[in-house]
Design an enzyme around this catalytic site. Sequence first.
Site, PDB file in Angstrom:
ATOM      1  N   LYS A   1     -17.330  -2.277   1.735  1.00 17.13           N
ATOM      2  CA  LYS A   1     -16.556  -1.837   2.898  1.00 17.13           C
ATOM      3  C   LYS A   1     -16.933  -2.721   4.062  1.00 17.13           C
ATOM      4  O   LYS A   1     -18.121  -2.907   4.354  1.00 17.13           O
ATOM      5  CB  LYS A   1     -16.911  -0.374   3.225  1.00 17.13           C
ATOM      6  CG  LYS A   1     -16.128   0.172   4.401  1.00 17.13           C
ATOM      7  CD  LYS A   1     -14.815   0.772   3.958  1.00 17.13           C
ATOM      8  CE  LYS A   1     -13.829   0.982   5.089  1.00 17.13           C
ATOM      9  NZ  LYS A   1     -13.007  -0.206   5.412  1.00 17.13           N
TER      10      LYS A   1
ATOM     11  N   GLN B   1     -23.451  -5.526   7.547  1.00 19.71           N
ATOM     12  CA  GLN B   1     -22.605  -4.381   7.194  1.00 19.71           C
ATOM     13  C   GLN B   1     -23.277  -3.472   6.158  1.00 19.71           C
ATOM     14  O   GLN B   1     -23.117  -2.253   6.198  1.00 19.71           O
ATOM     15  CB  GLN B   1     -21.271  -4.915   6.641  1.00 19.71           C
ATOM     16  CG  GLN B   1     -20.167  -3.889   6.561  1.00 19.71           C
ATOM     17  CD  GLN B   1     -19.453  -3.683   7.884  1.00 19.71           C
ATOM     18  OE1 GLN B   1     -19.118  -4.640   8.561  1.00 19.71           O
ATOM     19  NE2 GLN B   1     -19.201  -2.442   8.247  1.00 19.71           N
TER      20      GLN B   1
ATOM     21  N   LYS C   1     -25.669  -1.344   8.118  1.00 15.64           N
ATOM     22  CA  LYS C   1     -24.901  -0.488   9.034  1.00 15.64           C
ATOM     23  C   LYS C   1     -24.266   0.671   8.282  1.00 15.64           C
ATOM     24  O   LYS C   1     -24.366   1.832   8.691  1.00 15.64           O
ATOM     25  CB  LYS C   1     -23.807  -1.340   9.694  1.00 15.64           C
ATOM     26  CG  LYS C   1     -22.920  -0.595  10.654  1.00 15.64           C
ATOM     27  CD  LYS C   1     -21.713  -1.430  11.101  1.00 15.64           C
ATOM     28  CE  LYS C   1     -22.113  -2.810  11.560  1.00 15.64           C
ATOM     29  NZ  LYS C   1     -21.010  -3.505  12.260  1.00 15.64           N
TER      30      LYS C   1
ATOM     31  N   LYS D   1     -17.508  -8.143   3.671  1.00 15.58           N
ATOM     32  CA  LYS D   1     -16.808  -8.684   4.847  1.00 15.58           C
ATOM     33  C   LYS D   1     -15.910  -9.815   4.364  1.00 15.58           C
ATOM     34  O   LYS D   1     -16.175 -10.417   3.318  1.00 15.58           O
ATOM     35  CB  LYS D   1     -17.830  -9.227   5.865  1.00 15.58           C
ATOM     36  CG  LYS D   1     -17.275  -9.379   7.262  1.00 15.58           C
ATOM     37  CD  LYS D   1     -17.320  -8.077   8.046  1.00 15.58           C
ATOM     38  CE  LYS D   1     -16.601  -8.237   9.384  1.00 15.58           C
ATOM     39  NZ  LYS D   1     -16.791  -7.033  10.229  1.00 15.58           N
TER      40      LYS D   1
ATOM     41  N   GLY E   1     -10.115  -4.011   9.821  1.00 11.24           N
ATOM     42  CA  GLY E   1      -9.940  -5.066  10.810  1.00 11.24           C
ATOM     43  C   GLY E   1     -11.258  -5.562  11.381  1.00 11.24           C
ATOM     44  O   GLY E   1     -12.330  -5.015  11.118  1.00 11.24           O
ATOM     45  N   ASP E   2     -11.173  -6.616  12.139  1.00 14.73           N
ATOM     46  CA  ASP E   2     -12.292  -7.177  12.915  1.00 14.73           C
ATOM     47  C   ASP E   2     -11.624  -8.112  13.921  1.00 14.73           C
ATOM     48  O   ASP E   2     -10.437  -7.923  14.235  1.00 14.73           O
ATOM     49  CB  ASP E   2     -13.289  -7.910  11.986  1.00 14.73           C
ATOM     50  CG  ASP E   2     -14.586  -8.305  12.696  1.00 14.73           C
ATOM     51  OD1 ASP E   2     -15.451  -7.442  12.883  1.00 14.73           O
ATOM     52  OD2 ASP E   2     -14.732  -9.485  13.093  1.00 14.73           O
TER      53      ASP E   2
ATOM     54  N   THR F   1     -14.888   2.242  17.404  1.00 18.62           N
ATOM     55  CA  THR F   1     -16.046   1.360  17.626  1.00 18.62           C
ATOM     56  C   THR F   1     -16.476   1.390  19.088  1.00 18.62           C
ATOM     57  O   THR F   1     -17.668   1.549  19.399  1.00 18.62           O
ATOM     58  CB  THR F   1     -15.729  -0.077  17.173  1.00 18.62           C
ATOM     59  OG1 THR F   1     -15.209  -0.023  15.844  1.00 18.62           O
ATOM     60  CG2 THR F   1     -16.976  -0.937  17.201  1.00 18.62           C
TER      61      THR F   1
ATOM     62  N   ASN G   1     -10.294  -4.940  20.929  1.00 24.74           N
ATOM     63  CA  ASN G   1     -10.330  -3.540  20.505  1.00 24.74           C
ATOM     64  C   ASN G   1     -11.617  -2.836  20.941  1.00 24.74           C
ATOM     65  O   ASN G   1     -11.567  -1.755  21.534  1.00 24.74           O
ATOM     66  CB  ASN G   1     -10.169  -3.480  18.975  1.00 24.74           C
ATOM     67  CG  ASN G   1     -10.382  -2.087  18.444  1.00 24.74           C
ATOM     68  OD1 ASN G   1     -11.470  -1.755  17.974  1.00 24.74           O
ATOM     69  ND2 ASN G   1      -9.367  -1.245  18.541  1.00 24.74           N
TER      70      ASN G   1
ATOM     71  N   SER H   1     -13.688   4.654   9.594  1.00 23.27           N
ATOM     72  CA  SER H   1     -13.018   4.111   8.401  1.00 23.27           C
ATOM     73  C   SER H   1     -13.392   4.946   7.177  1.00 23.27           C
ATOM     74  O   SER H   1     -12.550   5.223   6.321  1.00 23.27           O
ATOM     75  CB  SER H   1     -13.414   2.653   8.163  1.00 23.27           C
ATOM     76  OG  SER H   1     -12.641   1.783   8.969  1.00 23.27           O
TER      77      SER H   1
HETATM   78  P1  NDP Z   1     -10.691  -8.424  18.969  1.00 27.85           P
HETATM   79  O1  NDP Z   1     -10.078  -9.580  18.265  1.00 27.85           O
HETATM   80  O2  NDP Z   1      -9.868  -7.224  19.234  1.00 27.85           O
HETATM   81  O3  NDP Z   1     -11.291  -8.908  20.369  1.00 27.85           O
HETATM   82  C1  NDP Z   1     -12.275  -9.882  20.434  1.00 27.85           C
HETATM   83  C2  NDP Z   1     -12.567 -10.183  21.886  1.00 27.85           C
HETATM   84  O4  NDP Z   1     -13.699 -11.032  21.961  1.00 27.85           O
HETATM   85  C3  NDP Z   1     -11.422 -10.917  22.567  1.00 27.85           C
HETATM   86  O5  NDP Z   1     -11.391 -10.589  23.917  1.00 27.85           O
HETATM   87  C4  NDP Z   1     -11.822 -12.382  22.376  1.00 27.85           C
HETATM   88  O6  NDP Z   1     -11.289 -13.230  23.375  1.00 27.85           O
HETATM   89  C5  NDP Z   1     -13.321 -12.288  22.512  1.00 27.85           C
HETATM   90  N1  NDP Z   1     -13.922 -13.380  21.728  1.00 27.85           N
HETATM   91  C6  NDP Z   1     -13.803 -13.603  20.409  1.00 27.85           C
HETATM   92  N2  NDP Z   1     -14.435 -14.713  20.047  1.00 27.85           N
HETATM   93  C7  NDP Z   1     -14.972 -15.201  21.171  1.00 27.85           C
HETATM   94  C8  NDP Z   1     -15.753 -16.333  21.445  1.00 27.85           C
HETATM   95  N3  NDP Z   1     -16.110 -17.210  20.472  1.00 27.85           N
HETATM   96  N4  NDP Z   1     -16.160 -16.504  22.724  1.00 27.85           N
HETATM   97  C9  NDP Z   1     -15.809 -15.630  23.696  1.00 27.85           C
HETATM   98  N5  NDP Z   1     -15.053 -14.544  23.492  1.00 27.85           N
HETATM   99  C10 NDP Z   1     -14.656 -14.339  22.248  1.00 27.85           C
HETATM  100  O7  NDP Z   1     -11.998  -8.053  18.112  1.00 27.85           O
HETATM  101  P2  NDP Z   1     -12.830  -6.693  18.121  1.00 27.85           P
HETATM  102  O8  NDP Z   1     -12.846  -6.118  19.485  1.00 27.85           O
HETATM  103  O9  NDP Z   1     -12.389  -5.890  16.985  1.00 27.85           O
HETATM  104  O10 NDP Z   1     -14.298  -7.228  17.748  1.00 27.85           O
HETATM  105  C11 NDP Z   1     -15.260  -7.591  18.744  1.00 27.85           C
HETATM  106  C12 NDP Z   1     -16.643  -7.578  18.131  1.00 27.85           C
HETATM  107  O11 NDP Z   1     -16.928  -6.261  17.640  1.00 27.85           O
HETATM  108  C13 NDP Z   1     -16.868  -8.495  16.937  1.00 27.85           C
HETATM  109  O12 NDP Z   1     -18.199  -8.961  16.937  1.00 27.85           O
HETATM  110  C14 NDP Z   1     -16.664  -7.574  15.755  1.00 27.85           C
HETATM  111  O13 NDP Z   1     -17.318  -8.057  14.580  1.00 27.85           O
HETATM  112  C15 NDP Z   1     -17.329  -6.318  16.285  1.00 27.85           C
HETATM  113  N6  NDP Z   1     -16.955  -5.081  15.614  1.00 27.85           N
HETATM  114  C16 NDP Z   1     -15.649  -4.681  15.543  1.00 27.85           C
HETATM  115  C17 NDP Z   1     -15.323  -3.506  14.929  1.00 27.85           C
HETATM  116  C18 NDP Z   1     -13.937  -2.970  14.936  1.00 27.85           C
HETATM  117  O14 NDP Z   1     -13.752  -1.816  14.508  1.00 27.85           O
HETATM  118  N7  NDP Z   1     -12.945  -3.695  15.419  1.00 27.85           N
HETATM  119  C19 NDP Z   1     -16.345  -2.687  14.250  1.00 27.85           C
HETATM  120  C20 NDP Z   1     -17.714  -3.139  14.471  1.00 27.85           C
HETATM  121  C21 NDP Z   1     -17.967  -4.319  15.106  1.00 27.85           C
HETATM  122  P3  NDP Z   1     -10.060 -14.207  23.011  1.00 27.85           P
HETATM  123  O15 NDP Z   1      -8.873 -13.326  22.777  1.00 27.85           O
HETATM  124  O16 NDP Z   1      -9.951 -15.073  24.188  1.00 27.85           O
HETATM  125  O17 NDP Z   1     -10.456 -14.943  21.754  1.00 27.85           O
END
Ligand code: NDP
Length: 458
Positions: free
Chosen positions: A93, A114, A117, A129, A168-169, A213, A244, A390
């Site tokens: 997962k 993961q 976690k 993943k 998603g991620d 999250t 997100n 999830s």
């Molecule tokens: P999204 O794609 O919804 O958003 C990611 C955000 O982070 C965007 O604002 C993006 O900006 C920014 N970002 C991504 N890469 C970079 C980078 N290299 N430098 C600077 N900013 C960056 O992703 P999520 O919100 O889902 O995920 C964010 C984090 O949370 C990740 O580490 C993910 O693994 C973790 N996570 C997510 C979960 C989930 O349920 N979604 C669960 C647990 C952890 P831009 O659009 O400009 O690229």
Amino acid sequence: MSQMSNVLDAVVARVVARDPHEPEFHQAVREVLGTLSPALERHPEYVEAGILERLVEPERVILFRVPWVDDAGHTQVNRGFRVQFNSALGPYKGGLRFHPSVNLGIIKFLGFEQVLKNSLTGLPLGGGKGGSDFDPHGRSDAEVMRFAQSFMTELSRHIGEQVDVPAGDIGVGGREIGYLFGQYKRLNNSYSSGVLTGKNPEWGGSLARTQATGYGTVIFAQEMLRGRGLSFDGRRVTISGAGNVAIYATAKAQALGAHVQAVSDSSGYVVDEDGIDLELLRQVKEVERARLSVYAERRAASSAASGSATAVRYVAGGNIWDLPADIALPCATQNELTEADAETLIRNGVQVVAEGANMPSTPGALAAFQAAGVSFGPGKAANAGGVAVSGLEMAQNASRDHWTFEQVEAKLTDIMVAIHNTCLATADEYGTPGNYVLGANIAGFTKVARTMLAHGVI
Ligand code: NDP
């Protein structure tokens, strides 16, 4: 003690020698194994059974070509990944990430985190993943759909409700999950709701999964604050990212009375002295998929039109961690908060840091926070709310049931509080009170290790 350190060092050295081009994976393995000595002293049987060597080696790695045709008629070729890391506790997962930086080492670090976690959530979930180096930014819906269909055509051979359940991620939200699910359904000629999570609640998704999250990270941070006799109410909060996790961390922190002053994306950050306007942020990022600079322009324009003087500024290319804050929630991506950033935050009086993203703090930043007595909640504990809901989505799919938002949120809250308490109790048990990193790693690890031992050498 030193004998155990030698064992752990040898495992890390072997990981590095085997796959020298995977620095993020090395970092995650080092960080976890660096805290396990006390648990292994008590349980030498884990070492004898080769649990460590097996823990750092994925059960299966799937790498595939993803060809698709763009709107201009050109053939594009991306690379797809799924790392099925550990199935001791349940089906693999973990999410799918679509971002140009994706490579095998990044997917392995995420899969490894993961595993621990998912163990912490208390749910029957293994760890995995996946993702692709595809960049959805600037792509039309039709291009995203064609890419997702091609990606799923291969991935579908390797997943299933009892086998591997992606979600998603970064770069994979509701739109992408829709296209991926549609293609899976078509290929398999069966409505297997439980094969993916993060689905729309109208066709098998769980209410509160979108929020899970970000909400969960704030619930975890609230417990950390409580331990210091503090709360979110009236406190200045900085949240990196604008996706997100960041959006729903903002929502929950504001609901608890916090002043969320800034959010960021990969181009810069925005400071809003009146507090981030959540509805505008959602409109710009979720609906329009625009840059954060658009938020600042709109906010400034609407306050000028209404005659109020909202102080909003967009700092292109700036570093969001320069802002003084009481609470910092890094919610963007790995290694976005460096040791120098940590020192700035500490100088400016930060008290609690909870990671909404996976491994956003570098090892130097983590050490600096701990040395300064800042409460530090690592991602594998603080952001576990997403995978927890999830897991609840899988339970609803299996029982063909649909729970209310309030029911799911109540369960999410219980799970986050339980993870928080488990981390602290484990840290206490091993003589390092308040060390959430050690607590999360040892608590997550021991359950997986016990189970692997019970299942024999497989
Ligand atoms: P999204 O794609 O919804 O958003 C990611 C955000 O982070 C965007 O604002 C993006 O900006 C920014 N970002 C991504 N890469 C970079 C980078 N290299 N430098 C600077 N900013 C960056 O992703 P999520 O919100 O889902 O995920 C964010 C984090 O949370 C990740 O580490 C993910 O693994 C973790 N996570 C997510 C979960 C989930 O349920 N979604 C669960 C647990 C952890 P831009 O659009 O400009 O690229």
